[in-house]
Motif scaffolding. Sequence first.
Motif, PDB file in Angstrom:
ATOM      1  N   THR A  55      23.946 -40.063 103.778  1.00 26.27           N
ATOM      2  CA  THR A  55      24.377 -39.039 102.831  1.00 26.27           C
ATOM      3  C   THR A  55      23.381 -37.898 102.665  1.00 26.27           C
ATOM      4  O   THR A  55      23.607 -37.002 101.871  1.00 26.27           O
ATOM      5  CB  THR A  55      24.621 -39.669 101.446  1.00 26.27           C
ATOM      6  N   ASN A  56      22.292 -37.910 103.399  1.00 26.97           N
ATOM      7  CA  ASN A  56      21.242 -36.916 103.175  1.00 26.97           C
ATOM      8  C   ASN A  56      20.963 -36.079 104.426  1.00 26.97           C
ATOM      9  O   ASN A  56      19.840 -35.654 104.658  1.00 26.97           O
ATOM     10  CB  ASN A  56      19.950 -37.605 102.717  1.00 26.97           C
ATOM     11  N   MET A  57      21.990 -35.828 105.252  1.00 34.20           N
ATOM     12  CA  MET A  57      21.766 -35.135 106.511  1.00 34.20           C
ATOM     13  C   MET A  57      22.515 -33.795 106.577  1.00 34.20           C
ATOM     14  O   MET A  57      22.696 -33.225 107.629  1.00 34.20           O
ATOM     15  CB  MET A  57      22.188 -36.034 107.680  1.00 34.20           C
ATOM     16  N   ASN A  58      22.983 -33.298 105.445  1.00 31.09           N
ATOM     17  CA  ASN A  58      23.733 -32.044 105.412  1.00 31.09           C
ATOM     18  C   ASN A  58      22.747 -30.883 105.282  1.00 31.09           C
ATOM     19  O   ASN A  58      22.529 -30.327 104.204  1.00 31.09           O
ATOM     20  CB  ASN A  58      24.732 -32.055 104.247  1.00 31.09           C
ATOM     21  N   ILE A  59      22.140 -30.487 106.410  1.00 31.97           N
ATOM     22  CA  ILE A  59      21.061 -29.498 106.421  1.00 31.97           C
ATOM     23  C   ILE A  59      21.584 -28.096 106.729  1.00 31.97           C
ATOM     24  O   ILE A  59      21.212 -27.125 106.067  1.00 31.97           O
ATOM     25  CB  ILE A  59      19.976 -29.881 107.453  1.00 31.97           C
ATOM     26  N   PHE A  60      22.444 -27.997 107.724  1.00 33.89           N
ATOM     27  CA  PHE A  60      22.965 -26.703 108.159  1.00 33.89           C
ATOM     28  C   PHE A  60      24.420 -26.551 107.722  1.00 33.89           C
ATOM     29  O   PHE A  60      25.119 -27.539 107.479  1.00 33.89           O
ATOM     30  CB  PHE A  60      22.866 -26.575 109.684  1.00 33.89           C
ATOM     31  N   PRO A  61      24.929 -25.327 107.638  1.00 35.73           N
ATOM     32  CA  PRO A  61      26.317 -25.135 107.196  1.00 35.73           C
ATOM     33  C   PRO A  61      27.329 -25.457 108.289  1.00 35.73           C
ATOM     34  O   PRO A  61      27.062 -25.293 109.477  1.00 35.73           O
ATOM     35  CB  PRO A  61      26.365 -23.637 106.846  1.00 35.73           C
TER      36      PRO A  61
END
Length: 219
Positions: A55-61
């Motif tokens: 759940t913590n890998m949403n770095i880029f759009p």
Amino acid sequence: MLRVITMLTGDKYPVDYVYKLYRAVERNMSQRYRFVLVTDRPVSHFDGLDMDIITNMNIFPGWWNKLMNFTLIGECLWLDLDAVIVGPLDGLCDTEAQLRIGKNWAQSGHGGCQSTVMYWREGLYRTITVPFSKAYRENPDRYPWPPKNVPQSLWGDQEYLTELRDSGLLEVDYYSERELCSYKYHCRDGLPEGVSVIAFHGKPDPHEVSDKWVKDAWK
């Protein structure tokens, strides 16, 4: 052990898509594997599914964030959430190259790689994710979200992987159209014989078509 990875972020697809892909992999994969979901949704939405959730890998759009999946090491098979599985998946996990991927069928000029299905056997973090992170920091306008068809900008992750391939920094092997094909380009006369995965790129989405074979596979 093989990881079978998909991603649900943003609001394009409902949670139900994860359940459908999970069940399709279960029906069509004979070797041992762990299903891995990358998501920004609450973990409670997936109660009852035996899988690993990141759940913590949403770095880029947008779809640029698919490039973060190459931080996962070991044997990995990536499947887009809207991929429809119609045959055995084990044969997709075989290559001597760094990355096995689809070939872009569209005539849009947006590159040579099609990333509905990707397979790699070792970490490609330093080959793909690190240089992209640096390039994104230095020139974010080249990687817009939402995508823009303007000079000097890339449309998405597929074009970036194609650039790495063309520069010689990434060794790529391709799936044949008997393994991975396009609903829009190859399924106008029905399901081609012997195919394993159908890519639903662009429109329509799987839930928007009435073909019996899609409904049978997408349940």
